[in-house]
Write an enzyme that holds these catalytic residues in place. Structure first.
Site, PDB file in Angstrom:
ATOM      1  N   ALA A  93       0.834  -1.213   0.000  1.00 48.86           N
ATOM      2  CA  ALA A  93       0.000   0.000   0.000  1.00 48.86           C
ATOM      3  C   ALA A  93       0.862   1.253   0.000  1.00 48.86           C
ATOM      4  CB  ALA A  93      -0.907  -0.002   1.219  1.00 48.86           C
ATOM      5  N   GLY A  94       2.156   1.079   0.129  1.00 47.75           N
ATOM      6  CA  GLY A  94       3.034   2.248   0.133  1.00 47.75           C
ATOM      7  C   GLY A  94       4.171   2.035   1.114  1.00 47.75           C
ATOM      8  N   GLN A  97       9.542   6.076   5.527  1.00 44.80           N
ATOM      9  CA  GLN A  97      10.990   6.060   5.736  1.00 44.80           C
ATOM     10  C   GLN A  97      11.460   4.860   6.521  1.00 44.80           C
ATOM     11  OE1 GLN A  97      12.875   9.981   6.904  1.00 44.80           O
ATOM     12  NE2 GLN A  97      10.724  10.251   7.392  1.00 44.80           N
ATOM     13  N   PHE A  98      10.562   4.340   7.341  1.00 40.18           N
ATOM     14  CA  PHE A  98      11.025   3.334   8.287  1.00 40.18           C
ATOM     15  C   PHE A  98      10.463   1.947   8.028  1.00 40.18           C
ATOM     16  CE2 PHE A  98      10.566   7.494  10.295  1.00 40.18           C
ATOM     17  CZ  PHE A  98      11.912   7.795  10.399  1.00 40.18           C
ATOM     18  N   VAL A 101       4.010  -0.614   4.037  1.00 40.17           N
ATOM     19  CA  VAL A 101       2.660  -0.977   4.475  1.00 40.17           C
ATOM     20  C   VAL A 101       2.054  -1.932   3.463  1.00 40.17           C
ATOM     21  CG1 VAL A 101       0.351  -0.063   4.979  1.00 40.17           C
ATOM     22  CG2 VAL A 101       2.385   1.230   5.652  1.00 40.17           C
ATOM     23  N   LYS A 116       1.858  -2.467   8.829  1.00 39.14           N
ATOM     24  CA  LYS A 116       3.092  -1.714   8.615  1.00 39.14           C
ATOM     25  C   LYS A 116       4.246  -2.575   9.112  1.00 39.14           C
ATOM     26  CE  LYS A 116       4.956   2.904   9.647  1.00 39.14           C
ATOM     27  NZ  LYS A 116       4.556   4.249  10.053  1.00 39.14           N
ATOM     28  N   ASP A 258       3.465  16.318  12.750  1.00 41.98           N
ATOM     29  CA  ASP A 258       3.778  16.040  11.338  1.00 41.98           C
ATOM     30  C   ASP A 258       2.486  15.942  10.520  1.00 41.98           C
ATOM     31  OD1 ASP A 258       5.463  15.724   9.189  1.00 41.98           O
ATOM     32  OD2 ASP A 258       5.878  13.603   9.553  1.00 41.98           O
TER      33      ASP A 258
HETATM   34  N1  ATP Z   1      -4.086   2.208   7.535  1.00 48.22           N
HETATM   35  C1  ATP Z   1      -3.764   2.397   6.246  1.00 48.22           C
HETATM   36  N2  ATP Z   1      -4.663   2.175   5.280  1.00 48.22           N
HETATM   37  C2  ATP Z   1      -4.339   2.362   3.983  1.00 48.22           C
HETATM   38  N3  ATP Z   1      -3.141   2.777   3.551  1.00 48.22           N
HETATM   39  C3  ATP Z   1      -2.212   3.018   4.465  1.00 48.22           C
HETATM   40  C4  ATP Z   1      -2.456   2.836   5.863  1.00 48.22           C
HETATM   41  N4  ATP Z   1      -1.350   3.158   6.529  1.00 48.22           N
HETATM   42  C5  ATP Z   1      -0.453   3.533   5.619  1.00 48.22           C
HETATM   43  N5  ATP Z   1      -0.960   3.448   4.380  1.00 48.22           N
HETATM   44  C6  ATP Z   1      -0.275   3.779   3.118  1.00 48.22           C
HETATM   45  O1  ATP Z   1       1.077   3.446   3.236  1.00 48.22           O
HETATM   46  C7  ATP Z   1       1.884   4.611   3.055  1.00 48.22           C
HETATM   47  C8  ATP Z   1       3.065   4.530   3.944  1.00 48.22           C
HETATM   48  O2  ATP Z   1       2.632   4.676   5.282  1.00 48.22           O
HETATM   49  P1  ATP Z   1       3.657   4.935   6.453  1.00 48.22           P
HETATM   50  O3  ATP Z   1       2.887   5.243   7.691  1.00 48.22           O
HETATM   51  O4  ATP Z   1       4.654   3.844   6.517  1.00 48.22           O
HETATM   52  O5  ATP Z   1       4.486   6.064   5.879  1.00 48.22           O
HETATM   53  P2  ATP Z   1       4.397   7.617   5.922  1.00 48.22           P
HETATM   54  O6  ATP Z   1       3.510   8.081   7.028  1.00 48.22           O
HETATM   55  O7  ATP Z   1       4.052   8.077   4.548  1.00 48.22           O
HETATM   56  O8  ATP Z   1       5.902   7.906   6.196  1.00 48.22           O
HETATM   57  P3  ATP Z   1       6.791   7.816   7.489  1.00 48.22           P
HETATM   58  O9  ATP Z   1       6.412   6.633   8.314  1.00 48.22           O
HETATM   59  O10 ATP Z   1       8.104   7.690   6.896  1.00 48.22           O
HETATM   60  O11 ATP Z   1       6.577   9.125   8.157  1.00 48.22           O
HETATM   61  C9  ATP Z   1       0.949   5.779   3.361  1.00 48.22           C
HETATM   62  O12 ATP Z   1       1.351   6.942   2.739  1.00 48.22           O
HETATM   63  C10 ATP Z   1      -0.372   5.267   2.855  1.00 48.22           C
HETATM   64  O13 ATP Z   1      -0.494   5.504   1.476  1.00 48.22           O
END
Ligand code: ATP
Length: 636
Positions: A93-94, A97-98, A101, A116, A258
């Protein structure tokens, strides 16, 4: 790794120290310090100034106890079937940085969830600087948390696990609101290289705002606002939902730090926007499950650190040249500002303040006025005049914002948010009059706490005292999300290009046979993230620190282009202060060009780089070392 060796876990007793093999010759070298240095560090550590994160670290056992109910052991995992405990993994789903998902199906809940996956050993070796890791090792030793020698890699792993504990702790405290992504549980085991965080799924993914034409309505938006969707109506919907989310955070004493489109996820079924990613958040001292005599001071200093994403950072954090004031007195208003930037992006299809590099962005945030964007439209002017108010005392606070949206001063019995009634916002009725009054009202100089709840009011008033803090020295970091903040970074590009993943598609979107959960996938995602975000990734979390600025300082220059700089079209030699010649008049706002962190030549003299008035000042190597020390540890 020997078969008996176990990997540290979220729950320490699952991986007893006696079974962990800390010492690894391969990576000790780079981090080991000469004995004489070590002993002097040891003795100096007992005198180190505590920080918010070191106090959290000292109380990590309490944090662990709090998250314990949410952490399950991994008992079954079949790579072939892509299952882990009750979850069957689906498409990616994406990635952040760390970690990355994935969509997954929970057989116990019979629903799709988001998982995640965060590697315990950080992807990015630059996430923690050598200085920082060494200091952490010394700190743990001085606190008796570790006794044996520990390698740099193991230390980074432990630091990363602490960071996850913090994020999970925050998510576990914030489960009771429709506008916050709900944590379901976490999975871990002494044999797992990753921590798995399971949350509710949001099928439309992150909030998208970039569009080809300013007037376009994105398909994602229409799936949330189904009837007569317009830019204004959708923006109003996001304002309403995130205000509710922030009000809940406020009631829990949590500052997100953030807020930005990629940390707002949309769900089509519930037709709501939700806040996600609590890795950078802080809780006010009174909301923490432990106490410490230094906590109040450390919290104030923590609030004055630049954490977040530059384009979304509030002006009170941007006073880089002035070290003698505590500009942030109300942490909750940092989130209000970032929400304002997010809404502006939706309304105008551009960032309100965007420079060729971080410094220029900060300069614009502080200096460029948006008054010329006032139109008389209620929503627009609320965003420009009350949320994006540079003077923090005049910026609307979360409770006034909620009141404004939900009731308005003249309509006590209104059961719909006034602002978002279908009526055009230029309506001349009582609502317009109310907004006119609201927008011209003089800001009240008051502390942030204005909840009806007197307990919280009392509590909150403690967090906004006016003691001065040395913001400059305590400014620990330019955010980890720094490079991702550039308008052409992955966050925004992927928003445009990626079709949202739909729940109904789940069965069709299982990993292909060549996909696996092994490191190759991790590597791919990591490469994607690194390519998209630039390699100077560092941390936004209060528990980690490295910064692109520090990297630039270390290298004596930012990532250099050979020959002509293709971002700026200038040759590196011609680059001086990016602020040179930039005045209120000639600053361009909402620059939409594709931007990356511009070449900044030699910025050893970074104070002068920020503030041309100081251009006579020359940083010595000692100055830089001092800066790096405080940046690494919050110490001077
Ligand atoms: N609960 C969710 N439902 C659907 N998509 C999700 C969910 N959580 C995360 N994603 C998708 O996965 C991507 C990455 O999420 P993640 O929380 O790892 O990264 P981030 O918030 O973009 O970055 P970072 O953790 O580096 O600050 C998100 O931008 C979103 O598109």
């Amino acid at each position: 790794m020997s078969p008996q060796q176990v990997i540290p876990t979220l729950i320490p007793e699952w991986a007893p120290l006696s079974q962990q093999s800390y010492k690894r010759e391969d990576d000790l070298e780079s981090l080991s310090t000469p004995t004489s240095q070590t002993s002097s560090l040891d003795s100096s550590f007992s005198q180190l100034k505590p920080t918010y994160s070191s106090i959290v670290g000292d109380n990590i056992d309490i944090i662990v106890d709090k998250i314990r109910p949410f952490v399950r052991k991994i008992t079954a995992s079949e790579q072939g079937k892509k299952t882990i405990n009750q979850y069957t993994l689906g498409a990616s789903a994406g990635s952040g940085q760390f970690g990355y998902v994935r969509k997954a199906y929970s057989s116990t809940l019979d629903e799709v969830v988001a998982v995640k996956i965060i590697p315990k050993k950080p992807w990015n070796a630059q996430q923690y600087s050598v200085n920082q890791v060494m200091r952490q090792i010394q700190l743990w030793k001085s606190r008796g948390r570790i006794t044996a020698n520990i390698s740099g890699n193991e230390a980074m792993r432990l630091m990363n696990i602490d960071k996850c504990r913090w994020e999970i702790y925050a998510a576990s405290k914030l489960r009771d609101n429709a506008h916050i992504i709900q944590l379901i549980e976490c999975l871990d085991s002494p044999f797992s290289e990753s921590i798995w965080i399971v949350s509710k799924w949001c099928n439309l993914g992150q909030l998208q705002w970039r569009r080809d034409n300013d007037e376009d309505i994105l398909p994602q938006w229409k799936r949330v606002v189904t009837s007569n969707c317009s830019i204004s109506k959708f923006t109003g919907k996001i304002l309403e939902d995130i205000t509710k989310g922030l009000q809940y955070l406020y009631s829990e004493g949590c500052i997100h730090r953030d807020i930005k489109p990629s940390n707002i996820l949309l769900d089509e079924n519930e037709k709501v926007a939700k806040l996600s990613d609590f890795g950078s958040c802080v809780f006010i001292p009174q909301s923490l499950p432990f106490n410490d005599s230094n906590l109040e001071d450390c919290f104030k200093r923590e609030l004055n650190k630049i954490v977040g994403t530059p384009a979304f950072i509030a002006p009170e954090l941007c006073h880089l040249g002035n070290s003698k004031r505590d500009f942030v007195t109300d942490g909750f208003k940092l989130d209000i500002w970032s929400l304002g930037v997010t809404l502006y992006c939706l309304l105008y299809n551009e960032l309100p303040f965007s420079g060729d590099n971080e410094f220029e962005t900060y300069h614009k945030i502080m200096e460029v006025s948006l008054d010329y964007k006032l139109t008389g439209d209620n929503l627009n002017d609320l965003v420009i005049k009350r949320l994006l108010r540079k003077d923090v005392s005049l910026r609307i606070d979360i409770n006034d914002l909620a009141k404004t949206l939900l009731y308005g001063e003249y309509s006590e019995n209104c059961d719909r948010p006034l602002l978002f009634n279908a009526k055009p916002m230029t309506n001349e009725g009582p609502v317009k009059r109310f907004f006119d009054r609201l927008l011209t009202r003089k800001g009240k100089k008051k502390a942030s706490g204005k909840l009806k709840d007197k307990t919280f009011e009392a509590t909150n008033s403690k967090v906004t005292p006016s003691t001065h803090i040395d913001t400059y020295q305590d400014r620990e970091a330019f955010s980890t999300t720094v490079l991702r903040s550039s308008p052409d970074s992955s966050d925004y590009c992927s928003s445009l290009e990626e079709e949202p993943v739909h729940v109904t598609n789940f069965l069709d979107t299982f990993c292909g046979s060549n996909e696996s959960l092994n490191s190759s996938k991790v590597d791919n995602d990591r490469r994607n993230t690194e390519t998209k975000s630039g390699k100077s990734d560092s941390s936004t979390s209060p528990l980690k620190i490295p910064t692109p600025i520090k990297d630039m300082i270390r290298l004596k220059s930012s990532p250099k282009e050979t020959g002509k700089n293709h971002y700026t079209g200038r040759s590196p030699d011609s680059v001086t202060s990016p602020l040179k010649g930039s005045t209120k008049e000639n600053c361009t706002v909402g620059n939409r060009r594709s931007k990356k962190l511009a070449h900044s030549g030699n910025i050893l003299n970074f104070k002068a780089y920020i503030n041309p008035v100081d251009s006579d000042t020359r940083e010595t190597v000692e100055d830089v070392r001092t800066y790096l020390n405080f940046a690494d540890s919050g110490q001077v």
